[in-house]
Design a protein around this motif. Structure first.
Motif, PDB file in Angstrom:
ATOM      1  N   GLU A  18       0.840  -1.195   0.000  1.00  0.00           N
ATOM      2  CA  GLU A  18       0.000   0.000   0.000  1.00  0.00           C
ATOM      3  C   GLU A  18       0.880   1.251   0.000  1.00  0.00           C
ATOM      4  O   GLU A  18       1.601   1.515   0.959  1.00  0.00           O
ATOM      5  CB  GLU A  18      -0.905  -0.001   1.235  1.00  0.00           C
ATOM      6  N   VAL A  19       0.832   1.985  -1.104  1.00  0.00           N
ATOM      7  CA  VAL A  19       1.600   3.223  -1.201  1.00  0.00           C
ATOM      8  C   VAL A  19       0.851   4.298  -0.408  1.00  0.00           C
ATOM      9  O   VAL A  19      -0.266   4.680  -0.758  1.00  0.00           O
ATOM     10  CB  VAL A  19       1.779   3.663  -2.661  1.00  0.00           C
ATOM     11  N   ILE A  20       1.461   4.784   0.656  1.00  0.00           N
ATOM     12  CA  ILE A  20       0.779   5.752   1.516  1.00  0.00           C
ATOM     13  C   ILE A  20       1.313   7.162   1.335  1.00  0.00           C
ATOM     14  O   ILE A  20       0.703   8.122   1.818  1.00  0.00           O
ATOM     15  CB  ILE A  20       0.867   5.339   3.001  1.00  0.00           C
ATOM     16  N   TYR A  21       2.457   7.282   0.647  1.00  0.00           N
ATOM     17  CA  TYR A  21       3.035   8.616   0.467  1.00  0.00           C
ATOM     18  C   TYR A  21       4.029   8.561  -0.681  1.00  0.00           C
ATOM     19  O   TYR A  21       4.858   7.646  -0.765  1.00  0.00           O
ATOM     20  CB  TYR A  21       3.743   9.052   1.750  1.00  0.00           C
ATOM     21  N   PRO A  29       2.761  10.522   6.678  1.00  0.00           N
ATOM     22  CA  PRO A  29       1.624   9.995   7.447  1.00  0.00           C
ATOM     23  C   PRO A  29       1.753   8.481   7.632  1.00  0.00           C
ATOM     24  O   PRO A  29       2.316   7.782   6.789  1.00  0.00           O
ATOM     25  CB  PRO A  29       0.424  10.351   6.564  1.00  0.00           C
ATOM     26  N   LEU A  30       1.223   7.998   8.731  1.00  0.00           N
ATOM     27  CA  LEU A  30       1.238   6.570   9.031  1.00  0.00           C
ATOM     28  C   LEU A  30      -0.182   6.024   9.005  1.00  0.00           C
ATOM     29  O   LEU A  30      -1.144   6.767   9.230  1.00  0.00           O
ATOM     30  CB  LEU A  30       1.870   6.315  10.397  1.00  0.00           C
ATOM     31  N   TYR A  39       6.775  -0.902   7.348  1.00  0.00           N
ATOM     32  CA  TYR A  39       6.824   0.144   6.334  1.00  0.00           C
ATOM     33  C   TYR A  39       8.203   0.129   5.674  1.00  0.00           C
ATOM     34  O   TYR A  39       9.182  -0.369   6.251  1.00  0.00           O
ATOM     35  CB  TYR A  39       6.603   1.533   6.956  1.00  0.00           C
ATOM     36  N   VAL A  40       8.254   0.701   4.469  1.00  0.00           N
ATOM     37  CA  VAL A  40       9.538   0.908   3.791  1.00  0.00           C
ATOM     38  C   VAL A  40       9.552   2.322   3.238  1.00  0.00           C
ATOM     39  O   VAL A  40       8.656   2.717   2.486  1.00  0.00           O
ATOM     40  CB  VAL A  40       9.772  -0.102   2.653  1.00  0.00           C
TER      41      VAL A  40
END
Length: 297
Positions: A38-41, A105-106, A112-113
């Protein structure tokens, strides 16, 4: 008519096959993106929004007009190790004469990476631009980063920083720190050698194996082989060398075949071919008188 029904059924079958193929291609395309986690940023530092070959959408730099300087100086270079369509991610950058960073953001607990993209587009030697990268204010995840020293000029270079969030704790490189709120900050720390910079940033919720990697750098032996290949004579030179060698061989052969001056001395031991014809001559001589006598009869 039955024939019309058969044609209609055949057309519908072909249409269904086409639809299935399109759906398959659609699933393959999105599975590549889904494989990233999941790309979050994702942001293109110093540049505009961009969608890369993996379908990741990089937003326009949120620090535009706020902190540091945006530069597209790298657009005059062809960046190595990256497809042409994604070179813009390494051609634009943000740098600052002081420490700067981005708030990430988390989304809850998990792995995470953080992926940081760099390319040296200005300096032509190592030890000219050196800086640290710090995560969450406490973890020096990249000490003394010298981009040119790692890959040279005009070559893409990525750093992969895995970290884990458990409650309000961030775990990275065997160390822990407290997370305040639902964000962590990545900072590019000003050192004694020029200004810190970054070309692009993206974060996924997933594992390191889920992140696409840049192709490996050419090994030194490969570079040596390329250098040796460049030193080899070209096709025309090879042909010229072959022609010269052939001419030299012909001259040597003609020299070897050249007779010495003066008449050739006969070999006293050579066999005389006329001796083998002597019996034939004797038989012919004996037959002539016999034929003469027969004609008189």
């Amino acid at each position: 008519m039955p024939e019309d029904k058969i044609k209609h059924s055949y057309s519908m079958a072909l249409f269904s096959v086409d639809i299935m193929l399109l759906l398959l291609l659609f699933l393959i395309f999105f599975s590549r993106v889904a494989g990233l986690g999941e790309v979050i940023y994702a942001i293109n530092a110093g540049g505009d929004a961009h969608i890369d070959v993996y379908g990741v959408r990089y937003e326009k730099d949120p620090l535009t007009g706020k902190i540091g300087t945006a530069s597209d100086f790298g657009k005059q270079l062809v960046i190595g190790r990256v497809p042409p369509g994604d070179q813009v991610l390494y051609q634009t950058e943000r740098y600052h004469h002081s420490t700067f960073g981005y708030d990430i953001p988390l989304k809850g607990d998990g792995d995470y990476v953080l992926v940081l993209k760099f390319s040296e587009v200005y300096f032509n030697a190592p030890d000219q631009k050196v800086f640290d990268v710090v995560l969450n204010g406490e973890h020096t995840v990249i000490p003394a980063l010298d981009i040119f020293g790692r890959v040279g000029r005009g070559v893409a270079y990525d750093e992969y920083i895995p970290f884990t969030i458990v409650g309000n704790t961030l775990q990275a490189a065997g160390q822990e720190s407290i997370v305040k709120g639902s964000k962590v900050k990545v900072e590019f720390v000003k050192g004694y050698k020029d200004n810190p910079k970054v070309n692009a940033v993206f974060v996924i919720k997933g594992r390191l194996d889920d992140v696409p990697k840049l192709p490996p750098l050419p090994r030194e032996e490969d570079l040596d082989n390329d250098l040796e290949d460049s030193r080899l004579p070209s096709g025309n030179q090879i042909n010229n060398n072959n022609n010269n060698n052939n001419n030299n061989n012909k001259q040597q052969q003609s020299t070897a075949k050249r007779r010495p001056s003066g008449p050739r001395t006969p070999n006293p031991y050579a066999s005389d071919d006329t001796s083998s014809m002597l019996p034939i001559f004797v038989a012919i001589g004996a037959a002539i008188p016999l034929l003469f006598c027969l004609c008189k009869l």
